[in-house]
Design a protein around this motif. Structure first.
Motif, PDB file in Angstrom:
ATOM      1  N   TYR A 240      17.127 -90.666  21.723  1.00 56.11           N
ATOM      2  CA  TYR A 240      16.551 -92.004  21.779  1.00 56.11           C
ATOM      3  C   TYR A 240      17.570 -92.989  22.312  1.00 56.11           C
ATOM      4  O   TYR A 240      18.773 -92.718  22.342  1.00 56.11           O
TER       5      TYR A 240
ATOM      6  N   LEU B 274      10.389 -94.829  15.781  1.00 58.71           N
ATOM      7  CA  LEU B 274      10.907 -94.698  17.149  1.00 58.71           C
ATOM      8  C   LEU B 274       9.778 -94.458  18.143  1.00 58.71           C
ATOM      9  O   LEU B 274       9.801 -94.966  19.266  1.00 58.71           O
TER      10      LEU B 274
ATOM     11  N   THR C 224      11.067 -95.990  22.122  1.00 55.82           N
ATOM     12  CA  THR C 224      12.461 -95.745  22.513  1.00 55.82           C
ATOM     13  C   THR C 224      12.839 -94.265  22.487  1.00 55.82           C
ATOM     14  O   THR C 224      13.992 -93.928  22.737  1.00 55.82           O
ATOM     15  N   LEU C 225      11.904 -93.403  22.174  1.00 56.10           N
ATOM     16  CA  LEU C 225      12.182 -91.960  22.241  1.00 56.10           C
ATOM     17  C   LEU C 225      12.269 -91.532  23.696  1.00 56.10           C
ATOM     18  O   LEU C 225      11.455 -91.944  24.530  1.00 56.10           O
TER      19      LEU C 225
END
Length: 209
Positions: free
Chosen positions: A145, A172, A177-178
């Motif tokens: 991430y 996440l 944002t992964l």
């Protein structure tokens, strides 16, 4: 499994990348339904990849599978027996990608953690089915991430920290944002059994919760 593999090709111009892996060991006769959850997520990921949908949409499918798995793991917290985690922070996406691939290879080579055989036909309606049910299940979650998530960047070998870590994984996905996801589990095949001795031999990093 390949369907969960690297999406690092999409990472451009970002400065902090984290690659981390969680091991969660569950035990008990009640854990068998989790294999269904894991295989369902794998099938959806493979279908998305075969349909060659947009990479962003594909990542969305993978993320939804991760959320489903984490939510189910949280519901099975009374079956958690041990855990471990590791990770590194990178400023270069190439280095992060190499680390991610290294962890992918290591997880795939763990005992009984090969890819599930999703092509195996289901038994017929009048066909008897008997398969032994494993009493131990290891779920290995590796992600990459962008940014900083304190809940994932410390020791997760206690119940409260592990719960917070799984919730952070879910967040996440929703934050977008992964950058990469991979999930392995042992045993991967229905009917395979992971014994206590095999557990100690092949997953020595686990710490009792």
């Amino acid at each position: 499994m390949n369907a969960w593999r690297d999406r690092f090709g999409q990472m451009m111009g970002r400065k902090r990348f984290v690659v981390c892996r969680l091991f969660i060991h569950l035990a008990g006769e009640q854990i068998a339904p989790l294999l269904g959850v894991l295989n369902r997520a794998a099938r959806q990921a493979i279908d998305a990849e075969r349909q060659a949908i947009d990479p962003e949409d594909n990542m969305q499918v993978l993320g939804e599978g991760l959320v489903d798995i984490c939510q189910n793991l949280l519901q099975y917290d009374t079956n958690w027996q041990s855990a471990a985690n590791e990770g590194n922070v990178f400023s270069e996406e190439g280095e992060a990608g190499d680390e991610f691939n290294n962890l992918f290879t290591d997880s795939a080579q763990r005992y009984l953690s090969g890819e599930p055989d999703l092509s195996r036909p289901a038994p017929g309606a009048n066909e008897p089915l008997y398969l032994p049910v494993t009493r131990h299940l290891i779920v290995m979650i590796t992600i990459a991430y962008e940014g900083e998530v304190p809940e994932l960047e410390g020791d997760l070998s206690n119940l409260s920290a592990l719960k917070a870590g799984l919730k952070a994984l879910i967040n996440l996905h929703y934050k977008g944002t992964l950058r990469a996801i991979q999930i392995h589990w042992s045993p991967a095949q229905l009917g395979d059994e992971l014994t206590s001795d095999q557990l100690l031999e092949h997953f020595p990093e686990l710490i009792p919760l």
